[in-house]
Design an enzyme around this catalytic site. Structure first.
Site, short mmCIF file in Angstrom:
data_model
loop_
_atom_site.label_atom_id
_atom_site.label_comp_id
_atom_site.label_asym_id
_atom_site.label_seq_id
_atom_site.Cartn_x
_atom_site.Cartn_y
_atom_site.Cartn_z
N ARG A 37 1.13 -1.11 0.44
CA ARG A 37 0.02 -0.13 -0.01
C ARG A 37 1.08 1.48 -0.11
O ARG A 37 -0.04 1.81 0.65
CB ARG A 37 -1.15 0.00 1.55
CG ARG A 37 -2.63 -0.40 1.09
CD ARG A 37 -3.28 -0.12 0.32
NE ARG A 37 -4.87 -1.47 -0.32
CZ ARG A 37 -5.25 -1.25 0.42
NH1 ARG A 37 -5.60 -0.30 1.86
NH2 ARG A 37 -6.23 -2.40 0.36
N TYR A 164 -14.38 -12.65 -0.44
CA TYR A 164 -15.20 -11.67 -0.27
C TYR A 164 -16.01 -11.61 -1.11
O TYR A 164 -17.17 -11.32 -1.03
CB TYR A 164 -14.13 -10.07 -1.11
CG TYR A 164 -13.21 -9.66 -0.71
CD1 TYR A 164 -13.60 -8.60 0.39
CD2 TYR A 164 -12.03 -9.57 -0.65
CE1 TYR A 164 -12.99 -7.71 1.53
CE2 TYR A 164 -10.90 -9.23 0.84
CZ TYR A 164 -11.58 -8.04 1.24
OH TYR A 164 -10.68 -6.75 1.97
#
Ligand code: CP3
Length: 366
Positions: A37, A164
């Site tokens: 990230r 997910y």
């Protein structure tokens, strides 16, 4: 547009191959470092670029992805860049709707509920058609990065994407997804296999587009126990690496692959024998024991607690020094144990990078 004419060839020559050398266990002058990230909301310029724009709209713009990938490199001497994108573009490519809801995170309006719902997924996914925008972003970035550092492509691993698709978003217990593993094991394997097939094509497409390394994120490994990991995660991680490597070998290409299975300490020995050159580690594993347990079979990547970046700079430097002593400087890529958080101070990220470079240079000289 002009960008459409940019082709995946004649890339500028790579100037800093430290990351690639470390991935292969070769000697380096310093330990390479990058952050998961590293393109993210902790950077004011990232927030500025993303302001008011839909997240997945941004992901579909090669120019925006390129700009966001390059932003952290302008600030810090990272040894690698990771293409700005998201793991959830794969479920989208398979026909699922995914929205990024500000303040809530990724949301599937119609998650998979029962095995019959697998019929809603595309049987055959045309990866070039559905994910060509990622390939374009990679090619554009390879040109614009000017050979400064290697560009990493990535994917979510099958189990993480499956969870997910069933949970429909973030979850504490992941009980809906785990219910499938215990109640519908055959349908679970069917879905994991479908994901694996798309992922293999997707990773090969990223390499063809210009990716110089590949990371597979099994972010939800930690909610599985050892037995479930061995049945529902590991075989697919292995299958992905083996199939990608076989195909790349035919093409005469050698692209290092990184497996990052977060919180899967129980799987470390197995992961180190799964055709990946590098195993990424979260911060719950002691560097020395990780070395012992992987016995020099792979390079290691990680694993400072991201929250250590809240410490004062001198303390960050001490923590980094200990981490380097634990892992050793050979076959090691410094990183955090997970991604940066939005409230982190960019200055401390700079201190982390600097500490890795300075301490490791000294250690290697001695
Ligand atoms: O710099 C990089 O690491 C490259 C880009 C990257 C993003 N997502 C950009 C992003 C990567 C490698 C990912 C992978 C990803 N996405 C993972 C695996 C890594 C992990 O964290 O375990 C996961 C689980 C996702 C799914 C996802 N996407 C989540 C949970 C979130 C956070 C939602 C929130 O509101 O915080 C995202 C959004 C996302 N992906 C952001 C970024 C920079 C932040 C949202 C934004 O910019 O608006």
């Amino acid at each position: 547009s002009k960008d459409d004419l940019i082709l995946p060839k004649d890339f500028p020559q790579l100037q800093n191959d430290t990351f690639l050398r470390a991935a292969r266990g070769e000697e380096t002058e310093h330990v390479p470092v990058w952050c998961m990230r590293q393109a993210g909301r902790y950077l004011p310029e990232f927030r500025e670029s993303r302001a008011g724009k839909d997240f997945f709209e941004t992901c579909r713009s090669p120019a925006a992805c390129c700009e966001l990938t390059l932003q952290p490199l302008r600030r810090f001497p990272f040894d690698a860049a990771i293409i700005f994108s998201d793991i959830l573009v794969v479920p989208q490519a398979m026909g699922m709707d995914v929205q990024m809801v500000p303040g809530k995170g990724p949301t599937f309006p119609e998650p998979l509920k029962e095995p019959e719902d697998l019929q809603r997924l595309r049987v055959k996914v045309d990866v070039d058609k559905e994910l060509g925008y990622v390939f374009k972003a990679i090619t554009l970035t390879r040109h614009k990065i000017e050979g400064k550092v290697p560009l990493i492509g990535f994917t979510g691993a099958p189990w993480t994407l499956m969870s997910y698709m069933i949970e429909g978003g973030g979850s504490n217990t992941h009980s809906k997804a785990k219910r499938w593993l215990y109640r519908h094991p055959e349908a679970s394997h069917m879905l994991l296999k479908m994901l694996t097939d798309v992922i293999v094509e997707y990773l090969l497409g990223q390499v063809a587009a210009g990716a110089q390394a590949l990371q597979v994120f099994e972010s939800h490994a930690g909610i599985l126990g050892p037995a479930e990991f061995k049945e529902f995660s590991l075989p697919y991680l292995r299958d992905i690496a083996r199939r990608v490597k076989d195909k790349l070998k035919e093409a005469g290409k050698d692209v290092p692959m990184i497996a990052f299975a977060k919180d899967a300490h129980y799987g470390l020995e197995d992961l180190s024998q799964s055709h990946y050159e590098v195993v990424g580690l979260d911060w719950t594993i002691d560097p020395r024991s990780a070395r012992e347990r992987t016995g020099g079979k792979v390079s290691l990547q990680g694993n400072m607690d991201p929250c250590a970046l809240y410490a004062p700079k001198e303390r960050i430097s001490d923590i980094v020094k200990k981490m380097l002593e634990g892992f050793g400087t050979r076959g090691y890529i410094a990183n955090l144990g997970h991604g940066l958080y939005p409230d982190m101070d960019p200055e401390n990220v700079g201190a982390f990078v600097k500490a890795v470079h300075q301490h490791s240079k000294q250690m290697i000289k001695q």
